[in-house]
Design a protein around this motif. Structure first.
Motif, PDB file in Angstrom:
ATOM      1  N   LYS A   1       3.327  -9.534  -3.540  1.00 40.39           N
ATOM      2  CA  LYS A   1       3.777  -8.170  -3.206  1.00 40.39           C
ATOM      3  C   LYS A   1       4.842  -7.716  -4.198  1.00 40.39           C
ATOM      4  O   LYS A   1       4.812  -6.568  -4.682  1.00 40.39           O
ATOM      5  CB  LYS A   1       4.331  -8.147  -1.777  1.00 40.39           C
ATOM      6  CG  LYS A   1       4.787  -6.769  -1.316  1.00 40.39           C
ATOM      7  CD  LYS A   1       5.312  -6.826   0.110  1.00 40.39           C
ATOM      8  CE  LYS A   1       5.789  -5.455   0.568  1.00 40.39           C
ATOM      9  NZ  LYS A   1       6.341  -5.500   1.956  1.00 40.39           N
TER      10      LYS A   1
ATOM     11  N   SER B   1       4.560  -4.724  -7.220  1.00 36.51           N
ATOM     12  CA  SER B   1       5.487  -3.591  -7.129  1.00 36.51           C
ATOM     13  C   SER B   1       6.575  -3.655  -8.201  1.00 36.51           C
ATOM     14  O   SER B   1       7.510  -2.861  -8.188  1.00 36.51           O
ATOM     15  CB  SER B   1       6.123  -3.534  -5.740  1.00 36.51           C
ATOM     16  OG  SER B   1       6.778  -4.754  -5.436  1.00 36.51           O
TER      17      SER B   1
ATOM     18  N   LYS C   1      -2.192 -10.473   2.216  1.00 38.32           N
ATOM     19  CA  LYS C   1      -2.010  -9.047   1.913  1.00 38.32           C
ATOM     20  C   LYS C   1      -2.831  -8.650   0.683  1.00 38.32           C
ATOM     21  O   LYS C   1      -2.851  -7.493   0.295  1.00 38.32           O
ATOM     22  CB  LYS C   1      -0.527  -8.732   1.664  1.00 38.32           C
ATOM     23  CG  LYS C   1       0.420  -9.260   2.742  1.00 38.32           C
ATOM     24  CD  LYS C   1       0.090  -8.736   4.110  1.00 38.32           C
ATOM     25  CE  LYS C   1       1.003  -9.350   5.174  1.00 38.32           C
ATOM     26  NZ  LYS C   1       0.571  -9.018   6.552  1.00 38.32           N
ATOM     27  N   THR C   2      -3.483  -9.640   0.078  1.00 37.31           N
ATOM     28  CA  THR C   2      -4.307  -9.435  -1.113  1.00 37.31           C
ATOM     29  C   THR C   2      -5.772  -9.608  -0.725  1.00 37.31           C
ATOM     30  O   THR C   2      -6.101 -10.512   0.056  1.00 37.31           O
ATOM     31  CB  THR C   2      -3.937 -10.461  -2.205  1.00 37.31           C
ATOM     32  OG1 THR C   2      -2.573 -10.272  -2.569  1.00 37.31           O
ATOM     33  CG2 THR C   2      -4.816 -10.310  -3.434  1.00 37.31           C
TER      34      THR C   2
END
Length: 316
Positions: A89, A93, A293-294
């Motif tokens: 994450k 970002s 989350k991927t």
């Protein structure tokens, strides 16, 4: 010999070589002294055995998850690595240790399967008089260097108002057990799935105590709460409240769908054997897929659909 016969023999030879050729994968794990390196070795051995050596996994030592993630930008072929989802994450970002990287370089990363989570252990001698974090004032705590555990331990000491009161030692964790036993340090912090090998070693050589965190302290860390059951370590007969961080196995889109499918399938089908090797594997089920989350690799997704696993829409 006729040309047709020579070609026929060559074709048979080519097919035989192809059938016996192993698909080679590289699994970047952790420092060789850590539980995550041990896990990687176990996965590699079991996957190779289950696939009749169709998949051959080479285990590479790593300095930590940050290095694993950063190498995903430039590694080719079947590169497989472990990391907490939070680091991906940050990479995507362009934050923290990834602020100078191009976020687009991480878009090819894909999820495969979860492995036992990182669990913080704060280890002290049982007769040290240290019963809480507050009691660490004026004491020395070996935290290692460059690892998740080192960063977390330092953060916790600061969050709990002990920044100037505890001497943090940045030496390698490989010497923590002997240093504790010989009285060179008052305690050490380590992260790894429980039961952690270096904590087992410490408990076998001296009487130890694990520091428990209050709910208020755990809330400050912004990590998930985990209870280490009583009796997990020799002489530690009470439950220990601590923090945990999910960890997963990832690859990139450089890996073929077929290889990702075989690897994911072999991992889950070898889980009973893994559980016999270490109890920490029992905590991993299809329910842990929600930690990702991927997006899943297409090959992994194919397997999970086959076994009717519940898959969060966000990672399909």
């Amino acid at each position: 010999m006729k040309l047709s016969k020579i070609l026929s023999i060559a074709t048979i030879f080519a097919v035989a070589v192809s059938a016996n050729a192993a698909e080679r994968l590289t699994l970047k794990a952790a420092k060789s002294s850590s539980s995550y390196y041990q896990m990687a070795v176990q996965v590699g051995e079991n996957v190779s055995k289950l696939t009749n050596k169709e998949l051959s996994i080479t285990i590479e030592e790593s300095q930590g998850s940050v290095q694993n993630v950063k190498e995903a930008r430039k590694r080719t072929g079947n590169y497989v690595f472990t990391t907490p989802p939070v680091l991906l994450k940050l990479a995507k970002s362009q934050k923290a240790m990834f602020k100078r990287d191009n976020p687009a370089d991480y878009e090819k990363v894909r999820s495969l399967f979860p492995i036992p989570y990182l669990t913080m252990h704060m280890v002290v001698k049982a007769d040290s008089g240290i019963n809480s974090f507050e009691d660490l004032k004026g004491k020395s705590l070996l935290i290692g260097k460059g690892s998740y555990g080192a960063r977390e331990a330092k953060k916790y000491i600061e969050l709990f108002g002990l920044k100037d009161d505890v001497k943090l030692v940045g030496a390698e964790l490989s010497g923590a057990v002997s240093a504790l036993k010989n009285g060179q340090i008052d305690g050490f912090a380590t992260s790894g799935s429980y039961p952690a090998p270096n904590v087992i070693e410490a408990a076998a050589s001296t009487k130890i105590k694990l520091l428990s965190m209050s709910d208020e302290q755990i809330a400050l860390t912004k990590r998930d709460k985990l209870i280490i059951p009583s009796g997990t370590y020799s002489g530690v007969e009470e439950e220990i409240a601590t923090t945990t961080l999910p960890v997963g196995v990832y690859t990139t889109t450089n890996m073929s769908e077929e290889t990702a499918y075989k690897l994911t399938k072999a991992f889950w089908e070898s889980k009973p054997a893994l559980e016999k090797q270490n109890i920490w594997w029992k905590a991993i089920t299809f329910n842990n897929l929600d930690m990702f989350k991927t997006k899943l690799h297409k090959g992994a997704l194919k397997y999970y659909n086959e076994v009717n696993a519940t898959i969060p829409e966000s990672i399909k």
